[in-house]
Design a protein around this motif. Structure first.
Motif, PDB file in Angstrom:
ATOM      1  N   HIS A1275      50.593  39.816  37.953  1.00 26.55           N
ATOM      2  CA  HIS A1275      50.053  40.316  36.695  1.00 26.55           C
ATOM      3  C   HIS A1275      48.855  41.224  36.892  1.00 26.55           C
ATOM      4  N   ILE A1276      48.261  41.183  38.077  1.00 27.32           N
ATOM      5  CA  ILE A1276      47.048  41.982  38.213  1.00 27.32           C
ATOM      6  C   ILE A1276      47.236  43.106  39.225  1.00 27.32           C
ATOM      7  N   LYS A1277      48.447  43.229  39.723  1.00 28.47           N
ATOM      8  CA  LYS A1277      48.594  44.160  40.843  1.00 28.47           C
ATOM      9  C   LYS A1277      48.253  45.591  40.430  1.00 28.47           C
ATOM     10  N   ALA A1278      48.463  45.884  39.166  1.00 30.12           N
ATOM     11  CA  ALA A1278      48.201  47.262  38.737  1.00 30.12           C
ATOM     12  C   ALA A1278      46.777  47.693  39.070  1.00 30.12           C
ATOM     13  N   ASN A1279      45.838  46.779  38.890  1.00 24.99           N
ATOM     14  CA  ASN A1279      44.447  47.171  39.142  1.00 24.99           C
ATOM     15  C   ASN A1279      43.845  46.474  40.349  1.00 24.99           C
ATOM     16  N   PHE A1280      44.707  45.955  41.191  1.00 31.10           N
ATOM     17  CA  PHE A1280      44.179  45.171  42.316  1.00 31.10           C
ATOM     18  C   PHE A1280      43.563  46.138  43.321  1.00 31.10           C
ATOM     19  N   SER A1281      42.282  45.955  43.588  1.00 32.03           N
ATOM     20  CA  SER A1281      41.584  46.965  44.401  1.00 32.03           C
ATOM     21  C   SER A1281      41.353  46.433  45.808  1.00 32.03           C
ATOM     22  N   MET A1282      40.873  47.350  46.614  1.00 39.03           N
ATOM     23  CA  MET A1282      40.544  46.994  47.986  1.00 39.03           C
ATOM     24  C   MET A1282      39.523  45.867  47.998  1.00 39.03           C
ATOM     25  N   GLU A1283      38.581  46.014  47.071  1.00 38.26           N
ATOM     26  CA  GLU A1283      37.535  44.998  46.935  1.00 38.26           C
ATOM     27  C   GLU A1283      38.173  43.621  46.759  1.00 38.26           C
ATOM     28  N   ASP A1284      39.146  43.568  45.830  1.00 39.56           N
ATOM     29  CA  ASP A1284      39.808  42.300  45.544  1.00 39.56           C
ATOM     30  C   ASP A1284      40.544  41.793  46.768  1.00 39.56           C
ATOM     31  N   LYS A1286      39.725  42.249  49.796  1.00 36.40           N
ATOM     32  CA  LYS A1286      38.758  41.648  50.726  1.00 36.40           C
ATOM     33  C   LYS A1286      38.435  40.229  50.271  1.00 36.40           C
ATOM     34  N   LYS A1287      38.212  40.083  48.952  1.00 35.13           N
ATOM     35  CA  LYS A1287      37.897  38.739  48.429  1.00 35.13           C
ATOM     36  C   LYS A1287      39.015  37.773  48.790  1.00 35.13           C
ATOM     37  N   LEU A1288      40.228  38.273  48.619  1.00 33.88           N
ATOM     38  CA  LEU A1288      41.372  37.422  48.913  1.00 33.88           C
ATOM     39  C   LEU A1288      41.350  37.011  50.378  1.00 33.88           C
ATOM     40  N   GLY A1289      41.076  38.009  51.209  1.00 34.89           N
ATOM     41  CA  GLY A1289      41.052  37.736  52.648  1.00 34.89           C
ATOM     42  C   GLY A1289      40.082  36.624  52.979  1.00 34.89           C
ATOM     43  N   VAL A1290      38.903  36.731  52.391  1.00 32.08           N
ATOM     44  CA  VAL A1290      37.886  35.706  52.683  1.00 32.08           C
ATOM     45  C   VAL A1290      38.426  34.325  52.336  1.00 32.08           C
ATOM     46  N   ILE A1291      39.096  34.255  51.192  1.00 34.91           N
ATOM     47  CA  ILE A1291      39.580  32.932  50.762  1.00 34.91           C
ATOM     48  C   ILE A1291      40.697  32.455  51.676  1.00 34.91           C
ATOM     49  N   LEU A1292      41.591  33.346  51.990  1.00 33.38           N
ATOM     50  CA  LEU A1292      42.715  32.922  52.843  1.00 33.38           C
ATOM     51  C   LEU A1292      42.184  32.434  54.182  1.00 33.38           C
ATOM     52  N   HIS A1293      41.260  33.205  54.694  1.00 35.04           N
ATOM     53  CA  HIS A1293      40.724  32.821  55.999  1.00 35.04           C
ATOM     54  C   HIS A1293      40.027  31.472  55.884  1.00 35.04           C
ATOM     55  N   GLY A1294      39.224  31.365  54.801  1.00 34.00           N
ATOM     56  CA  GLY A1294      38.490  30.103  54.612  1.00 34.00           C
ATOM     57  C   GLY A1294      39.443  28.935  54.497  1.00 34.00           C
ATOM     58  N   GLU A1340      51.361  55.425  46.159  1.00 39.29           N
ATOM     59  CA  GLU A1340      50.713  55.889  47.394  1.00 39.29           C
ATOM     60  C   GLU A1340      49.335  55.245  47.557  1.00 39.29           C
ATOM     61  N   ASN A1341      48.585  55.264  46.492  1.00 38.67           N
ATOM     62  CA  ASN A1341      47.181  54.841  46.632  1.00 38.67           C
ATOM     63  C   ASN A1341      47.041  53.397  47.091  1.00 38.67           C
ATOM     64  N   LEU A1342      48.107  52.598  46.931  1.00 39.92           N
ATOM     65  CA  LEU A1342      47.983  51.202  47.361  1.00 39.92           C
ATOM     66  C   LEU A1342      47.979  51.103  48.877  1.00 39.92           C
ATOM     67  N   GLN A1343      48.507  52.167  49.554  1.00 43.53           N
ATOM     68  CA  GLN A1343      48.745  51.957  50.980  1.00 43.53           C
ATOM     69  C   GLN A1343      47.457  51.900  51.786  1.00 43.53           C
ATOM     70  N   VAL A1344      46.378  52.275  51.168  1.00 44.28           N
ATOM     71  CA  VAL A1344      45.117  52.125  51.909  1.00 44.28           C
ATOM     72  C   VAL A1344      44.861  50.659  52.201  1.00 44.28           C
ATOM     73  N   MET A1345      45.589  49.778  51.568  1.00 40.62           N
ATOM     74  CA  MET A1345      45.326  48.352  51.795  1.00 40.62           C
ATOM     75  C   MET A1345      45.978  47.839  53.063  1.00 40.62           C
ATOM     76  N   TYR A1346      46.902  48.625  53.629  1.00 43.47           N
ATOM     77  CA  TYR A1346      47.562  48.112  54.846  1.00 43.47           C
ATOM     78  C   TYR A1346      46.571  47.670  55.890  1.00 43.47           C
ATOM     79  N   PRO A1347      45.625  48.524  56.274  1.00 42.41           N
ATOM     80  CA  PRO A1347      44.717  48.123  57.358  1.00 42.41           C
ATOM     81  C   PRO A1347      44.078  46.762  57.063  1.00 42.41           C
ATOM     82  N   ALA A1348      43.725  46.563  55.799  1.00 38.44           N
ATOM     83  CA  ALA A1348      43.061  45.286  55.481  1.00 38.44           C
ATOM     84  C   ALA A1348      44.008  44.131  55.760  1.00 38.44           C
ATOM     85  N   ILE A1349      45.262  44.335  55.454  1.00 35.53           N
ATOM     86  CA  ILE A1349      46.211  43.243  55.692  1.00 35.53           C
ATOM     87  C   ILE A1349      46.345  43.032  57.196  1.00 35.53           C
TER      88      ILE A1349
END
Length: 1706
Positions: A1275-1284, A1286-1294, A1340-1349
């Motif tokens: 439901h939020i993917k439309a506006n899911f940002s790089m910032e978000d 990162k937040k997700l990453g922190v939680i997953l890692h934690g 296209e603009n979503l693909q900047v998230m690959y590196p974060a993944i």
């Protein structure tokens, strides 16, 4: 036959002629002149008769002649003739034919006869006839006739004297009668007012008419004569006695009062003559002090003289009686004298006659009233009336103190000895006790006075005043004076009271008539009359009371006692009617004291008596005191009992007289209750004590019954009184029954008196266990019951007091207070009031109010009584309580925890009755109270079962609301309008809970709020039950609420509840609860308050979430759904972060539910599914199947109705187009934020080294948390940002870093034996997978998230070698646990579990992802490849040292895969410099892996080793295929590193630990060979297309040569040193390999173009030669043969061509 009739006249003429004939016959011889006269008389008569028609008149005219012969005959002094003549004269007189002249002649003739002493009786007769038959005699003639009679009175002959006395009396009367007749005749004629009279002058008579003048003269002379002066008119008097004169005066005054009152002349005589005379004559009596009296003498001696004194008193009586109005001042003197005569120092006879005179006054109440008006009410005047009464009182007292009446010689005790008791008694006092019973008498302190009947009641028949014939003072019998005085007292009381009461009655009648005629006007009473009555009473009451009390005390006769009591009673009632409080109370006090035993300590009475005794009245120096009662009573004792007050003697006795007085008291209260006012207090106090002494105890309804006293056998009753008791008890009851006839004010007095009595009883009952007196309480009850028809006016004081009684510490007292109060309330409710209670709301509330007040009493017995009566009221009047319901419910609900179970149980019974039977009959406005009350039973903590049952009741109530919804809504609506109107009129706002929701909704809200309170009860069972009920009712009946009300439900009910639960849970006690009370065992998951609260929190949160889910469409139409959503999420977050696994996990489930990730599990039946299929929104389906706690709900309305109703409502199912309004992104983002905060906080490791183990989230929790993300993300993917991201990453890692408690680990891993991922790890990877897929298909603009993944995955990959730290916690890492190993861990350790499989899985995912995305710009720019290599370098470097062997294998294969994809890309972008930093990393990675520092494990099999070697070979092959061929795109340094590495690999590097046997294999010959070959291959590439390639081959060559040199040298060294010992196999192998390599090189060099070979190379090759030669000495044959081959090719270098060399150098 009349004297004037013809027959009479004829007879007269005949008689006259006969008389004359007789006379002439008698006188023929002796008296010839007489004879002649007689004969001529006959002729004369005949002539008259012949000539006149009116014969009598003619006769009268000629009467002188007619009489003459007879007069002459009398002159003869011959008895016979005289008698005949007198008879004849009398005949003439009787026919009234005597003229004035004739009369004069006759009188003169009589006078002569008198002087000669002849025919005295006949003379008197003749005078009498003359004066009575006609009025011709006047003036001197008359006076002469009167004197004649007087003279005859004083003859020697007794008969004559007496006859004369009688004649005188008659004559005097005749004179006055004539005057009266004359006045009658002249009545109508108005006269000239007479001139003012001179003082004592006789001429004043001139104004009088003839008869009046005669009377005047006569009376004046009588006065003169009595005064011993010469008469003016009665000339010729020779002697006169004073006694006779006084008698005559008295008779005139008595018989002709009119004369004196009408004629001023006579009035004047009275004032000027009579009164001074009387006063003068009284003087000896006044001055005389009692001494011995000598014989009486006619002369006025200076000492009392009985005949005169007595006659004077008679005259005074008459004067006072008739001329009081004329002689005001004189009467004042007379009365004062009279009072003095009663003095003890006067002779007994004088006192006796004085008492008789006083008695005469006492029977004339109107006279007494006049005294009062004339004297007592005037200033500066003697208080005559008061003095008379007081004198009587003193007189009676003195009789008890003076030794003995009748013994004149006895000397009285000196004045002032009043209090000394009886003086030495005279003859009457000795030995009397024997005849006490036979004769009525008074006895006081030894003085005994008999009582005789002296006169009929109301008439003063005197004895001594009538003794006109006595000259000596008579001796007076004992007790006579007392008896007269007693009668006088009684008559006085009777007279005054009857008179005043009659006048009062007339006044009341007049008032009533007036009111009837003019209803609107006020009746004005004449104040004058009242003032007189009040003054009379005020003047007399003290004296009366003193005397009556004394007499009552002294009386030994029942009748006398009765009379005295009656007198006291009538006085008391009269004072009451005139509202004279003090005297009324005084009389009542007297009766009261007489009812009680002597000296009985009763405060009410004693303080009253004290007031009285201070009023000692002084009567001309004589003091009257209220004498204290004598206790030496000779009364018959009829009862012995316990005193109510503490008495010194322990028991008290009651006599017959006490009982008689008690009856009077009852009678007083019964008949005159209306005027008692405040004296009720005295009356009731006394009755209370008597009742107590007699041992009467209250029974049902407050009636007193004879009962044995609790104190024991100290109450003794004689049979006489036993038969009286029922009567007394009956009268007592009737007394209070008759209170229904009292007016309101009197009734209030009665109630007040009972209340203050009761207060005293309460005072006495404090602090001791003595049985309290319940008289007052019982009588209050009785009074209330009979006055039900006007209960309103007495209800407040009555119940107010009983409520106080109910709070009394003495249980018996309390019990009766409650009994009385509840009986009154029940009776009040049952009574048929007019108008009925149903229409008189105010009265009903008034009646029920005290029941409510009882709730404030702390004593449980009272509350028990109260609740029992509520139960009875419900059973009998439940249907008609109407407006009284709030009060009744208030009582039921007034329970407190300190009250104990039984009370609460009784109250609960009432409530159950109300809920089962009476909900439909009560006003709907009370339903809210029912809810509150049921709630309060839920909250009480005495009895868990009641709490739980009351929650069930709340469910029943909600059901009732649901079924009767429409009716309730209407009624409440009407009520609301009325209230609204009232509020507007007052200008206030309407104030009720949950305003402005509609009233019916408010009812629901109250119900929800109550259940909400119960949901936070301290007891888990109650919380659970209430929670289930609350959510069930909201689910079942929520559809009834209007939309705005939902707003309140959400905010005020649900969220409020969540807040409370959250607070309680977070502050709950963590102490372990040993057991649940009794033998109940508590499961370990519930053994602390905190854990129990956790359950509540879970339930509540789940309930609220479910409502949000099921009522979503409805709630979304509320304006502030977003805020509510936020709050709910906040609650979910705080629960999720709770330190309780159960709560946190449940919170996440609720989170999932409201996000509709999971469908809520419903117990819906087939109907629900069918409906769903029909497209009915779930909002409707849910409540149908919901049921209350523990039982299915019977629905009153069918499903179809519900549906139609639903469709009519505002909330419609959403149109099919929009799937759900929840797509609103704000809500989802809000949810995302909550998820993020929850995740962050729950996975953040503890900071610092914590001593105590901090809370570590559980695996299921974390799993659930992570599992929410994929759905949320949709439901939020439309506006899911790089910032978000990162937040997700922190939680997953934690989350992945959180360790598992070792005792939980077995439950997390499945039971098969191979290592697997935990569900959490799965979830994490799924989350990343979802993201990656989304990015794939996304813009296209979503693909900047690959590196974060990639970065995230790489972090996970690192876990394989370096398990994550959770803060600074010590964890035990289990790389790859199989199920069966886990038991080996120490308990209570934290385990970091199964990271290797996770890391490996992550690596696979990574490779896969890289495969897809290697060419993406972002992936290139962000140096993903370099990071992958960098990360893989760790396991590659560790190789055998990796926690799991699989890791480095996977790492290698992954690296190979990645490189196979990535290197081409890197080459492609070589120019951009984006991969520059990657190459060194890659070189290091190869280096670390191929030449690892870790040694293989000892137990590695050869097969394994060979496999591993094959991997190494694969890597080298990759280098040879993917890297070296493209050397020109690759940095030189890197190529150099690679060559060095290959070089290093091409030469054997052995590990010394191998055994000989294995050495061949372990040498990694294959690997070395491949390295060498690769080196060689790239040494001389024939097609050098770029300088770069040539450079690589040169480099490779130089490396190879250098390596060969090293190996050979070392070999030679070792060979030399080893001597005979053969070298290790490994070294031998190596040297052989080097030698072979050299020969291969030589071959290659031959084949190569000379220009391709660098000069340096040649130099290096040649430099090898000497070293090879040195090797010839070696002992190994293998080495030798290899050496041979190596040395062979060197022949080509023997002559190096010059050109080549030059060429090489260039």
């Amino acid at each position: 036959m009349s004297t004037s009739s013809p027959e009479a006249v004829k007879k007269l003429l005949e008689n006259m002629q006969t008389d004359l004939r007789s006379l002439s016959m008698e006188c023929k011889k002796k008296f010839p002149p007489v004879k002649e006269a007689a004969e001529s008389g006959i002729v004369k008569i005949k002539t008259i008769a012949a000539r006149n028609t009116d014969i009598l008149a003619a006769l009268k005219e000629n009467s002188s002649e007619a009489v003459q012969p007879f007069l002459m005959g009398c002159g003869t002094k011959e008895p016979k003739i005289t008698q005949l003549c007198l008879a004849a004269i009398q005949r003439l007189m009787s026919h009234e034919v005597v003229s004035e002249a004739a009369a004069g002649n006759i009188i003169n003739m009589l006078w002569q006869l008198m002087e000669n002493g002849l025919e005295e009786l006949k003379l008197l007769q003749t005078v009498l006839v003359l004066l009575t038959t006609n009025t011709v005699v006047h003036d001197e003639v008359l006076s002469k006739a009167i004197v004649l009679c007087f003279r005859l009175h004083f003859t020697k002959d007794n008969i004559t004297n007496n006859t004369a006395a009688a004649t005188v009396r008659q004559v005097v009367t005749v004179v006055f009668e004539r005057m009266v007749a004359e006045d009658e005749r002249f009545k109508g004629i108005v006269e000239q007012p007479p001139p003012v009279q001179g003082n004592t002058n006789r001429r004043s008579v001139s104004t009088l008419r003839p008869s009046a003048k005669d009377a005047y003269m006569l009376f004046q002379d009588l006065c003169q004569l009595v005064n011993a002066d010469a008469p003016y008119w009665l000339v010729g008097m020779t002697e006169m006695t004073r006694t006779f004169g006084l008698e005559l005066l008295e008779s005139v005054l008595n018989d002709f009062p009119g004369v004196f009152l009408q004629h001023q002349e006579f009035s004047f005589l009275l004032k000027e003559r009579v009164c001074p005379l009387v006063i003068k004559l009284f003087s000896p009596n006044i001055k005389f002090r009692q001494g011995s009296s000598s014989a009486a003498s006619p002369a006025p001696v200076e000492k009392p003289y009985f005949p005169i004194c007595m006659r004077l008193l008679r005259v005074v009586s008459v004067l006072i009686k008739h001329f009081y109005s004329l002689l005001v001042t004189e009467c004042e003197i007379f009365l004062s004298l009279l009072v003095k005569f009663l003095d003890g120092e006067k002779p007994q006879w004088l006192r006796a006659v004085a008492v008789e005179s006083v008695h005469r006054l006492c029977v004339q109440p109107h006279l007494l009233r006049s005294f009062c008006q004339s004297y007592d009410m005037k200033q500066h005047s003697t208080k005559v009336f008061r003095d008379i009464v007081n004198a009587l009182g003193s007189f009676i007292q003195s009789l008890f103190i003076v030794p003995n009446a009748g013994n004149t010689a006895a000397i009285s005790a000196p004045a002032g000895s009043v209090t000394q008791g009886a003086a030495q008694g005279g003859p009457g006092t000795g030995g009397v006790s024997g005849n006490l019973t036979t004769q009525a008498a008074f006895e006081y302190r030894g003085t005994w006075i008999p009582l005789m009947t002296v006169s009929v009641q109301g008439s003063a028949k005197a004895t001594y005043l009538e003794m006109l014939d006595k000259v000596e003072p008579p001796s007076i019998p004992e007790g006579y004076a007392m008896s007269v005085a007693f009668s006088a007292l009684l008559d006085l009381v009777r007279g005054i009271t009857t008179m005043i009461e009659r006048e009062l009655a007339m006044e009341e009648e007049a008032a009533a008539e007036f009111r009837e005629a003019n209803p609107e006007q006020e009746w004005q009473q004449q104040p004058g009359a009242h003032l007189v009555w009040e003054e009379m009473v005020s003047a007399c009451w003290c004296g009366l009371l003193a005397a009556l009390s004394l007499l009552l005390d002294a009386s030994t006769d029942e009748t006398a006692t009765e009379n005295i009591l009656k007198a006291e009673l009538t006085m008391a009632s009269l004072c009451g009617r005139l509202s004279l409080v003090t005297p009324r109370d005084a009389f009542i006090t007297a009766i009261c004291k007489a009812s009680l035993p002597p000296h009985y300590a009763l405060t009410v009475l004693s303080c009253n008596a004290a007031n009285l005794s201070s009023k000692a009245y002084s009567i001309q120096g004589q003091s009257v005191q209220i004498i204290s009662p004598s206790s030496e009573s000779h009364q018959q004792v009829v009862a012995v009992g316990q005193p109510l007050t503490a008495q010194p003697q322990g028991t008290v006795v009651l006599t017959a007289k006490n009982i008689q007085c008690m009856r009077t008291l009852l009678n007083l209260a019964h008949c005159h209750g209306a005027v008692l006012g405040t004296s009720w207090q005295l009356v009731l106090a006394t009755l209370q004590h008597l009742v107590w002494i007699l041992g009467l105890k209250p029974g049902v309804g407050g009636a007193l019954k004879p009962g044995r006293a609790v104190e024991g056998p100290s109450t003794v009753l004689t049979t006489a009184v036993m038969t009286d008791l029922p009567v007394i008890s009956n009268i007592l009851s009737r007394l209070f029954e008759s209170s229904q006839y009292l007016d309101d004010v009197s009734l209030h007095h009665l109630i007040n008196a009972l209340c203050s009595l009761s207060l005293e009883a309460m005072e006495m009952a404090y602090g001791n266990n003595k049985e309290p007196s319940l008289f007052a309480v019982a009588k209050l009850l009785e009074t209330g019951l009979v006055n039900m028809d006007r209960i309103e006016i007495l209800w407040r004081p009555l119940t107010g007091h009983l409520l106080e009684v109910c709070q009394h510490p003495n249980s018996r007292m309390r019990e009766w207070g409650a009994e009385a109060l509840t009986a009154l309330i029940k009776a009040g409710l049952a009574y048929k009031h007019d108008p009925p209670l149903a229409q008189n709301q105010r009265l009903q509330l008034l009646l029920l109010n005290p029941l409510k007040e009882l709730s404030n009493v702390l004593h449980s017995d009272i509350r028990q009584k109260q609740l029992e009566s509520v139960l009875q009221i419900l059973q009998s009047q439940g249907d008609s309580l109407g407006p009284g319901w709030p009060l009744v419910l208030g009582v039921i609900g007034a329970i407190r925890n300190d009250q104990g179970e039984s009370l609460i149980r009784t109250a609960f019974q009432c409530l159950q009755l109300v809920v089962t039977d009476f909900l439909p009959t009560m006003p709907c406005t009370c339903l809210q109270i029912v809810v509150d009350v049921a709630g309060s039973f839920g909250l009480q903590n005495q009895e868990l079962n009641i709490s739980l049952t009351s929650i069930g009741l709340l469910w029943n109530i909600s059901d009732y609301f649901f079924q009767r919804g429409d009716a309730i809504t209407q009624e409440l609506g009407r009520e609301e309008e009325a209230l609204q109107k009232q509020a507007q009129e007052k200008g206030e706002t309407l104030n009720r809970p949950f305003h402005p929701a509609p009233p019916f909704d408010c009812l629901w809200l109250c119900l929800y709020a109550k259940l909400g309170e119960l949901c936070v009860d301290p007891r888990p069972a109650v919380r659970k039950s209430a929670g289930q009920t609350l959510f069930s009712t909201i689910a079942a009946h929520g559809t009834l609420l209007q939309q705005p009300t939902w707003h309140i439900v959400v905010w005020k009910v649900l969220f409020h509840l969540l807040d409370c639960v959250r607070t309680s849970s977070t502050t709950a006690d963590k102490e372990k609860i040993e057991s649940g009370g009794g033998n109940i065992l508590i499961h370990h998951s519930r053994d602390t308050a905190e854990k129990q609260w956790a359950e509540t929190w879970v339930l509540t949160l789940a309930g609220v979430a479910r409502i949000f889910n099921t009522r979503r469409y409805l709630l979304q139409q509320l304006g502030d759904f977003f805020e509510a959503w936020e709050v709910l999420l906040n609650h979910i977050q705080s629960a999720a972060l709770s330190k309780n696994n159960e709560v946190s996990l449940a919170a996440l489930k609720s989170f999932q539910e409201i996000l509709q990730i999971v469908t809520p599990v419903k117990d819906s039946d087939k109907a629900g599914d069918a409906l769903a299929a029909m497209g009915v929104p779930p909002v409707l389906i849910d409540p149908l199947s919901a049921s209350g706690p523990g039982r299915p709900l019977v629905r009153s309305d069918s499903l179809v109705e519900r549906l139609t109703r639903y469709n009519g409502a505002e909330l419609q199912a959403p149109p099919p187009g929009e799937e759900s309004a929840l797509e609103d992104s704000a809500l989802w983002w809000s949810a995302w934020n909550t998820w993020y905060r929850t995740g962050t906080d729950s996975t953040r490791p503890p900071s610092g080294v914590t001593e105590k183990l901090s809370f570590i989230p559980s695996q299921p929790f974390l799993t659930a948390l992570i599992q929410i993300f994929p759905a949320l993300y949709q439901h939020i993917k439309a506006n899911f940002s790089m910032e978000d991201l990162k937040k997700l990453g922190v939680i997953l890692h934690g989350a992945v870093s959180v360790p598992i408690s070792s005792d939980a680990s077995p439950f997390i891993l499945p039971s098969y034996t191979e290592a697997v991922l935990t569900s959490l790890q799965e979830a994490v990877l799924t989350a990343l997978d979802v993201l990656q897929k989304a990015i794939c298909v996304g813009p296209e603009n979503l693909q900047v998230m690959y590196p974060a993944i990639f970065e995230q995955l790489l972090l996970f990959v690192e876990f394989s070698c370096k398990p994550p730290q959770y803060g600074r916690m010590e964890t035990k890492h289990v790389a790859n646990a199989k199920y069966n190993q886990i038991q080996l861990f120490a308990p209570a350790e934290w385990v970091a579990l199964n990271y290797v499989p996770f890391a490996e899985r992550s690596l696979e995912v990574l490779v896969d992802l890289y495969h897809k995305t290697a060419c993406h710009k972002a992936v290139i720019n962000e140096k993903v490849l370099q990071n992958i290599i960098k990360t893989l370098r760790m396991p590659l470097g560790l190789k055998y040292a990796c926690p799991s062997e699989s890791t480095w294998k996977l790492a290698v294969s992954s690296l190979l895969k990645v490189l196979s994809i990535g290197l081409p890309v890197a080459r492609q972008h070589a120019s951009s410099g984006k991969f520059d930093t990657m190459w060194p990393e890659l070189a290091n990675a190869f280096e670390d892996f191929l030449f690892t520092k870790s040694t293989p494990p000892d137990n590695l099999s050869i097969q394994e080793f060979q496999k591993n070697e094959a991997v190494d070979v694969e890597v080298v092959q990759l280098i040879s295929t993917e890297i070296l061929p493209f050397a020109n795109f690759i940095p030189k340094d890197f190529v150099g590193q690679i060559m060095t590495m290959l070089n290093k690999g091409s030469i054997h590097s052995q590990s010394p630990s191998f055994t000989e046997a294995e050495i061949d294999v372990r040498m990694r010959e294959e690997f070395s060979k491949v390295c060498f070959e690769t080196l060689l291959q790239f040494s001389f590439s024939n097609k050098v297309s770029t300088p770069q390639e040539g450079y690589i081959s040169r480099m490779a060559l130089s490396v190879l040569l250098k390596r060969s040199q090293d190996v050979l040298r070392r070999y030679v060294e070792d060979e030399r040193l080893s001597g005979r010992c053969p070298l290790p196999r490994q070294q031998v192998t190596e040297i052989i390999f080097v030698l072979k390599a050299i020969s291969t090189l030589m071959d290659s060099l031959k084949k190569t173009q000379p220009e391709n070979v660098d000069g340096n190379t040649w130099a290096q090759v040649i430099a090898l030669y000497p070293t090879l030669v040195e090797c010839i000495t070696c002992s190994s044959s293998e080495v030798s043969s290899a050496l041979k081959e190596a040395l062979g090719p060197f022949k080509d270098f023997m002559q190096p061509p010059i050109s080549r060399v030059q060429n090489g150098e260039s």
